[in-house]
Design a protein around this motif. Structure first.
Motif, PDB file in Angstrom:
ATOM      1  N   ALA A 142      45.850  29.596  33.891  1.00  0.00           N
ATOM      2  CA  ALA A 142      45.715  31.023  33.597  1.00  0.00           C
ATOM      3  C   ALA A 142      45.574  31.767  34.913  1.00  0.00           C
ATOM      4  O   ALA A 142      44.688  31.452  35.718  1.00  0.00           O
ATOM      5  N   ALA A 143      46.450  32.733  35.147  1.00  0.00           N
ATOM      6  CA  ALA A 143      46.402  33.503  36.384  1.00  0.00           C
ATOM      7  C   ALA A 143      45.185  34.424  36.383  1.00  0.00           C
ATOM      8  O   ALA A 143      44.687  34.833  35.332  1.00  0.00           O
ATOM      9  N   SER A 144      44.702  34.764  37.597  1.00  0.00           N
ATOM     10  CA  SER A 144      43.488  35.577  37.706  1.00  0.00           C
ATOM     11  C   SER A 144      43.701  36.838  38.528  1.00  0.00           C
ATOM     12  O   SER A 144      42.730  37.497  38.901  1.00  0.00           O
ATOM     13  N   ASN A 145      44.963  37.182  38.822  1.00  0.00           N
ATOM     14  CA  ASN A 145      45.194  38.397  39.590  1.00  0.00           C
ATOM     15  C   ASN A 145      45.023  39.635  38.707  1.00  0.00           C
ATOM     16  O   ASN A 145      44.944  39.547  37.479  1.00  0.00           O
ATOM     17  N   VAL A 146      44.987  40.788  39.335  1.00  0.00           N
ATOM     18  CA  VAL A 146      44.684  42.033  38.636  1.00  0.00           C
ATOM     19  C   VAL A 146      45.628  42.294  37.469  1.00  0.00           C
ATOM     20  O   VAL A 146      45.221  42.778  36.408  1.00  0.00           O
ATOM     21  N   ALA A 147      46.903  41.944  37.643  1.00  0.00           N
ATOM     22  CA  ALA A 147      47.910  42.262  36.630  1.00  0.00           C
ATOM     23  C   ALA A 147      48.162  41.123  35.644  1.00  0.00           C
ATOM     24  O   ALA A 147      49.042  41.235  34.791  1.00  0.00           O
ATOM     25  N   ALA A 148      47.415  40.055  35.728  1.00  0.00           N
ATOM     26  CA  ALA A 148      47.692  38.878  34.903  1.00  0.00           C
ATOM     27  C   ALA A 148      47.412  39.135  33.428  1.00  0.00           C
ATOM     28  O   ALA A 148      46.497  39.858  33.060  1.00  0.00           O
ATOM     29  N   THR A 149      48.222  38.497  32.589  1.00  0.00           N
ATOM     30  CA  THR A 149      48.026  38.546  31.142  1.00  0.00           C
ATOM     31  C   THR A 149      47.014  37.468  30.738  1.00  0.00           C
ATOM     32  O   THR A 149      47.134  36.320  31.174  1.00  0.00           O
ATOM     33  N   PRO A 150      46.025  37.810  29.914  1.00  0.00           N
ATOM     34  CA  PRO A 150      45.050  36.796  29.481  1.00  0.00           C
ATOM     35  C   PRO A 150      45.734  35.631  28.755  1.00  0.00           C
ATOM     36  O   PRO A 150      46.723  35.811  28.050  1.00  0.00           O
ATOM     37  N   VAL A 151      45.186  34.452  28.955  1.00  0.00           N
ATOM     38  CA  VAL A 151      45.692  33.237  28.315  1.00  0.00           C
ATOM     39  C   VAL A 151      44.544  32.618  27.521  1.00  0.00           C
ATOM     40  O   VAL A 151      43.452  32.401  28.064  1.00  0.00           O
ATOM     41  N   HIS A 154      31.744  33.041  43.005  1.00  0.00           N
ATOM     42  CA  HIS A 154      31.248  34.411  42.872  1.00  0.00           C
ATOM     43  C   HIS A 154      32.429  35.374  42.826  1.00  0.00           C
ATOM     44  O   HIS A 154      33.389  35.240  43.575  1.00  0.00           O
ATOM     45  N   ALA A 155      32.355  36.339  41.934  1.00  0.00           N
ATOM     46  CA  ALA A 155      33.316  37.454  41.889  1.00  0.00           C
ATOM     47  C   ALA A 155      32.529  38.702  41.531  1.00  0.00           C
ATOM     48  O   ALA A 155      31.703  38.672  40.620  1.00  0.00           O
ATOM     49  N   VAL A 156      32.790  39.795  42.227  1.00  0.00           N
ATOM     50  CA  VAL A 156      31.971  40.994  42.014  1.00  0.00           C
ATOM     51  C   VAL A 156      32.068  41.499  40.582  1.00  0.00           C
ATOM     52  O   VAL A 156      31.099  42.024  40.034  1.00  0.00           O
ATOM     53  N   ALA A 157      33.226  41.328  39.948  1.00  0.00           N
ATOM     54  CA  ALA A 157      33.395  41.818  38.585  1.00  0.00           C
ATOM     55  C   ALA A 157      32.839  40.843  37.554  1.00  0.00           C
ATOM     56  O   ALA A 157      32.587  41.222  36.409  1.00  0.00           O
ATOM     57  N   GLY A 158      32.663  39.581  37.940  1.00  0.00           N
ATOM     58  CA  GLY A 158      32.146  38.589  37.016  1.00  0.00           C
ATOM     59  C   GLY A 158      33.082  38.275  35.876  1.00  0.00           C
ATOM     60  O   GLY A 158      32.679  37.712  34.858  1.00  0.00           O
ATOM     61  N   ASP A 159      34.366  38.600  36.015  1.00  0.00           N
ATOM     62  CA  ASP A 159      35.325  38.420  34.943  1.00  0.00           C
ATOM     63  C   ASP A 159      36.291  37.305  35.307  1.00  0.00           C
ATOM     64  O   ASP A 159      36.241  36.741  36.401  1.00  0.00           O
ATOM     65  N   ALA A 160      37.221  37.038  34.380  1.00  0.00           N
ATOM     66  CA  ALA A 160      38.195  35.968  34.606  1.00  0.00           C
ATOM     67  C   ALA A 160      39.395  36.436  35.404  1.00  0.00           C
ATOM     68  O   ALA A 160      40.352  35.696  35.563  1.00  0.00           O
ATOM     69  N   SER A 217      40.156  45.674  41.224  1.00  0.00           N
ATOM     70  CA  SER A 217      40.182  46.549  42.394  1.00  0.00           C
ATOM     71  C   SER A 217      38.884  47.339  42.452  1.00  0.00           C
ATOM     72  O   SER A 217      38.738  48.373  41.796  1.00  0.00           O
ATOM     73  N   VAL A 218      37.919  46.833  43.225  1.00  0.00           N
ATOM     74  CA  VAL A 218      36.612  47.464  43.360  1.00  0.00           C
ATOM     75  C   VAL A 218      36.389  47.782  44.833  1.00  0.00           C
ATOM     76  O   VAL A 218      36.581  46.925  45.701  1.00  0.00           O
ATOM     77  N   ASP A 219      35.995  49.009  45.121  1.00  0.00           N
ATOM     78  CA  ASP A 219      35.805  49.455  46.500  1.00  0.00           C
ATOM     79  C   ASP A 219      34.338  49.301  46.882  1.00  0.00           C
ATOM     80  O   ASP A 219      33.505  50.149  46.546  1.00  0.00           O
ATOM     81  N   LEU A 220      34.011  48.201  47.555  1.00  0.00           N
ATOM     82  CA  LEU A 220      32.641  47.931  47.973  1.00  0.00           C
ATOM     83  C   LEU A 220      32.612  47.619  49.460  1.00  0.00           C
ATOM     84  O   LEU A 220      33.533  46.988  50.000  1.00  0.00           O
ATOM     85  N   GLY A 221      31.546  48.031  50.120  1.00  0.00           N
ATOM     86  CA  GLY A 221      31.376  47.710  51.526  1.00  0.00           C
ATOM     87  C   GLY A 221      30.937  46.278  51.734  1.00  0.00           C
ATOM     88  O   GLY A 221      30.441  45.612  50.816  1.00  0.00           O
ATOM     89  N   ALA A 222      31.087  45.793  52.955  1.00  0.00           N
ATOM     90  CA  ALA A 222      30.791  44.397  53.265  1.00  0.00           C
ATOM     91  C   ALA A 222      29.323  44.057  53.037  1.00  0.00           C
ATOM     92  O   ALA A 222      28.999  42.968  52.546  1.00  0.00           O
ATOM     93  N   GLY A 266      39.272  38.195  48.991  1.00  0.00           N
ATOM     94  CA  GLY A 266      40.258  39.188  48.555  1.00  0.00           C
ATOM     95  C   GLY A 266      39.694  40.120  47.499  1.00  0.00           C
ATOM     96  O   GLY A 266      38.555  40.599  47.595  1.00  0.00           O
ATOM     97  N   LEU A 267      40.472  40.367  46.450  1.00  0.00           N
ATOM     98  CA  LEU A 267      40.064  41.310  45.413  1.00  0.00           C
ATOM     99  C   LEU A 267      38.940  40.786  44.534  1.00  0.00           C
ATOM    100  O   LEU A 267      38.400  41.538  43.717  1.00  0.00           O
ATOM    101  N   PHE A 268      38.579  39.525  44.672  1.00  0.00           N
ATOM    102  CA  PHE A 268      37.375  39.049  43.993  1.00  0.00           C
ATOM    103  C   PHE A 268      36.122  39.643  44.634  1.00  0.00           C
ATOM    104  O   PHE A 268      35.032  39.571  44.047  1.00  0.00           O
ATOM    105  N   LEU A 269      36.272  40.208  45.839  1.00  0.00           N
ATOM    106  CA  LEU A 269      35.147  40.809  46.547  1.00  0.00           C
ATOM    107  C   LEU A 269      35.255  42.327  46.612  1.00  0.00           C
ATOM    108  O   LEU A 269      34.325  43.038  46.246  1.00  0.00           O
ATOM    109  N   SER A 270      36.382  42.817  47.108  1.00  0.00           N
ATOM    110  CA  SER A 270      36.527  44.249  47.336  1.00  0.00           C
ATOM    111  C   SER A 270      37.967  44.541  47.732  1.00  0.00           C
ATOM    112  O   SER A 270      38.697  43.648  48.185  1.00  0.00           O
ATOM    113  N   THR A 271      38.353  45.802  47.586  1.00  0.00           N
ATOM    114  CA  THR A 271      39.656  46.220  48.105  1.00  0.00           C
ATOM    115  C   THR A 271      39.631  46.312  49.626  1.00  0.00           C
ATOM    116  O   THR A 271      40.682  46.408  50.256  1.00  0.00           O
TER     117      THR A 271
END
Length: 273
Positions: free
Chosen positions: A49-58, A128-134, A138-143, A178-183
């Motif tokens: 199952a892909a985990s990128n922003v545009a991926a379709t859930p599986v 760890h992923a900031v969104a906690g999702d699968a 795209s979340v704008d967070l500082g380091a 990458g996007l698991f942390l921040s844009t």
């Protein structure tokens, strides 16, 4: 310096950001897994199952349908297998098939699977992923905020897994990239610079997965993931030199060669002191 273990990635998906569709056919996935092992992967990781922003859930049934023939063909024939999934049903399937590693981008947040995990023997990659999702978001967070979240997440999750009877020695930490942390690319760079700090804080091995990630594209201007291999190798070598115990990569051959040259240079420098 010990060489990190290399984890070769096989995406059995339609829409992975790097190579979606290439290995969806079981025969193609099996061939790619064997190639990665031959090229130097110490572990082969299968993700359905892909985990990128545009991926379709599986759903779990489809994940299992994709994984089953590939695991059946590869089990016990080469490099140890890892399965990348956040679904408890798929995790139970993988445990029953005897995989050596489970990798969960949600960090094993579903307690319903904890008794099964505790009864198993495989290593667990707690990501760890900031969104906690699968999926990445795209979340704008500082380091600084990202780092604080990483420390808090692992403190809570490691303690929760231990309370469930999962021994600490089985855990591997993945701080995300990458996007698991921040844009913002700076968030991923800060984490890479802090790997040794993370290891000191928790006393656990760390996995790094920078391969073709978005932050490398932001730094280099390379929009296409396939054009980021040189940038990937630079980041992977940095991670290896700064404490990474496992490196998850699309190209283990290039990384193994680069690590061999780095080791030879270090040995020669020691010999001539």
């Amino acid at each position: 310096m010990l060489r990190p273990l290399l984890v070769g990635i096989v995406n059995i998906t339609e829409d992975s950001f790097s190579d979606g569709g290439r290995f969806l056919d079981p025969a193609a996935a099996i061939a790619q897994a064997r190639l990665l092992a031959a090229e130097g992967a110490d572990i082969v990781e299968l993700g359905a199952a892909a985990s990128n922003v545009a991926a379709t859930p599986v759903d779990p049934a489809e994940e299992i349908r994709r994984l089953d023939p590939v695991i059946a063909a590869l089990a016990g024939t080469g490099a140890p297998l890892s399965v990348d999934t956040s679904e408890p049903e798929t995790q139970r399937f993988a445990l029953a098939r005897g995989v050596a590693y489970l990798n969960d981008i949600r960090g094993f947040r579903d307690p319903s699977v904890y008794p099964d995990l505790a009864a198993g023997q495989c290593r667990l990659v707690v990501m760890h992923a900031v969104a906690g999702d699968a999926r990445a978001e795209s979340v704008d967070l500082g380091a600084n905020e990202v780092w604080q979240r990483i420390e808090a997440f692992f403190a809570e999750r490691v303690a929760r897994l231990e309370r469930a009877g999962i021994t600490r020695e089985r855990l591997i930490l993945d701080p995300g990239m990458g996007l698991f942390l921040s844009t913002r690319a700076e968030a991923s760079l800060r984490v890479l610079m802090s790997l040794e700090r993370l290891k000191r804080a928790f006393g656990l091995p760390v996995m790094v997965s920078v391969s073709r990630k978005s932050f490398l594209g932001a730094i280099t201007g390379r929009a296409a993931p396939a054009e980021r291999d040189a940038a990937t190798l630079a980041a992977e070598l940095y991670a290896a030199a700064h404490g990474a115990d496992y490196i998850r990569t699309h190209d283990p051959a290039a990384l193994r060669d680069a690590l061999a040259v780095t080791a030879a240079l270090a040995a020669e420098a020691d010999a001539t002191r």
